[in-house]
Design a protein around this motif. Structure first.
Motif, PDB file in Angstrom:
ATOM      1  N   ASP A  30      35.432  49.121  52.907  1.00 43.67           N
ATOM      2  CA  ASP A  30      34.964  49.635  51.623  1.00 43.67           C
ATOM      3  C   ASP A  30      35.905  50.733  51.124  1.00 43.67           C
ATOM      4  OD1 ASP A  30      33.487  50.260  49.411  1.00 43.67           O
ATOM      5  OD2 ASP A  30      31.834  51.204  50.509  1.00 43.67           O
ATOM      6  N   ASN A  32      35.440  52.835  48.846  1.00 43.46           N
ATOM      7  CA  ASN A  32      34.715  54.069  48.552  1.00 43.46           C
ATOM      8  C   ASN A  32      34.671  54.993  49.767  1.00 43.46           C
ATOM      9  OD1 ASN A  32      34.122  53.422  45.868  1.00 43.46           O
ATOM     10  ND2 ASN A  32      32.374  52.174  46.512  1.00 43.46           N
ATOM     11  N   LEU A  33      34.629  54.419  50.969  1.00 42.67           N
ATOM     12  CA  LEU A  33      34.657  55.245  52.170  1.00 42.67           C
ATOM     13  C   LEU A  33      36.009  55.931  52.331  1.00 42.67           C
ATOM     14  CD1 LEU A  33      32.853  52.846  54.658  1.00 42.67           C
ATOM     15  CD2 LEU A  33      31.922  54.872  53.554  1.00 42.67           C
ATOM     16  N   GLU A  34      37.073  55.216  52.002  1.00 42.09           N
ATOM     17  CA  GLU A  34      38.404  55.818  52.070  1.00 42.09           C
ATOM     18  C   GLU A  34      38.561  56.917  51.022  1.00 42.09           C
ATOM     19  OE1 GLU A  34      40.707  52.285  51.563  1.00 42.09           O
ATOM     20  OE2 GLU A  34      40.849  51.944  53.730  1.00 42.09           O
ATOM     21  N   LYS A  35      38.030  56.681  49.818  1.00 45.52           N
ATOM     22  CA  LYS A  35      38.088  57.699  48.773  1.00 45.52           C
ATOM     23  C   LYS A  35      37.291  58.936  49.176  1.00 45.52           C
ATOM     24  CE  LYS A  35      38.606  54.425  44.984  1.00 45.52           C
ATOM     25  NZ  LYS A  35      37.934  53.804  43.832  1.00 45.52           N
ATOM     26  N   ALA A  36      36.144  58.725  49.789  1.00 45.55           N
ATOM     27  CA  ALA A  36      35.336  59.864  50.233  1.00 45.55           C
ATOM     28  C   ALA A  36      36.063  60.669  51.299  1.00 45.55           C
ATOM     29  CB  ALA A  36      33.994  59.364  50.770  1.00 45.55           C
ATOM     30  N   THR A  39      38.632  62.815  49.564  1.00 48.53           N
ATOM     31  CA  THR A  39      38.057  63.973  48.875  1.00 48.53           C
ATOM     32  C   THR A  39      37.621  65.051  49.857  1.00 48.53           C
ATOM     33  OG1 THR A  39      35.841  62.990  48.838  1.00 48.53           O
ATOM     34  CG2 THR A  39      37.246  62.625  46.907  1.00 48.53           C
TER      35      THR A  39
END
Length: 85
Positions: A30, A32-36, A39
């Motif tokens: 996913d 989104n997990l890498e983006k989180a 951040t």
């Protein structure tokens, strides 16, 4: 015509199986997990080793097992060529 050459030939022949399995495993992670993780301050290398790789290791291992099985199955033909001394 040495055993190192036979191992190299088996590796080259079976590498596409590992590549295809690893690629699909990394694509299924996913984003989104890498983006989180980014951040939260992780570097790209840390994102890979702490997020992407742990989530994709099953697919990579499945590809490695398939490649090993194919290399062992095709090793007879390789051995016939490499053992022709």
């Amino acid at each position: 015509f040495t055993w190192q050459g036979a191992v190299l030939a088996s590796t080259v022949v079976s590498f596409p199986l590992v590549y295809k399995a690893a690629r699909s495993a990394f694509e299924s992670v996913d984003p989104n997990l890498e983006k989180a993780a980014r951040t939260l301050g992780l570097s790209e290398l840390e994102v890979f080793f702490r997020v992407s790789f742990p989530l994709a290791w099953r697919g990579i291992m499945a590809g490695a097992m398939l490649a090993f099985a194919r290399a062992m199955g095709e090793f007879g033909a390789t051995l016939m060529v490499a053992g022709n001394l």
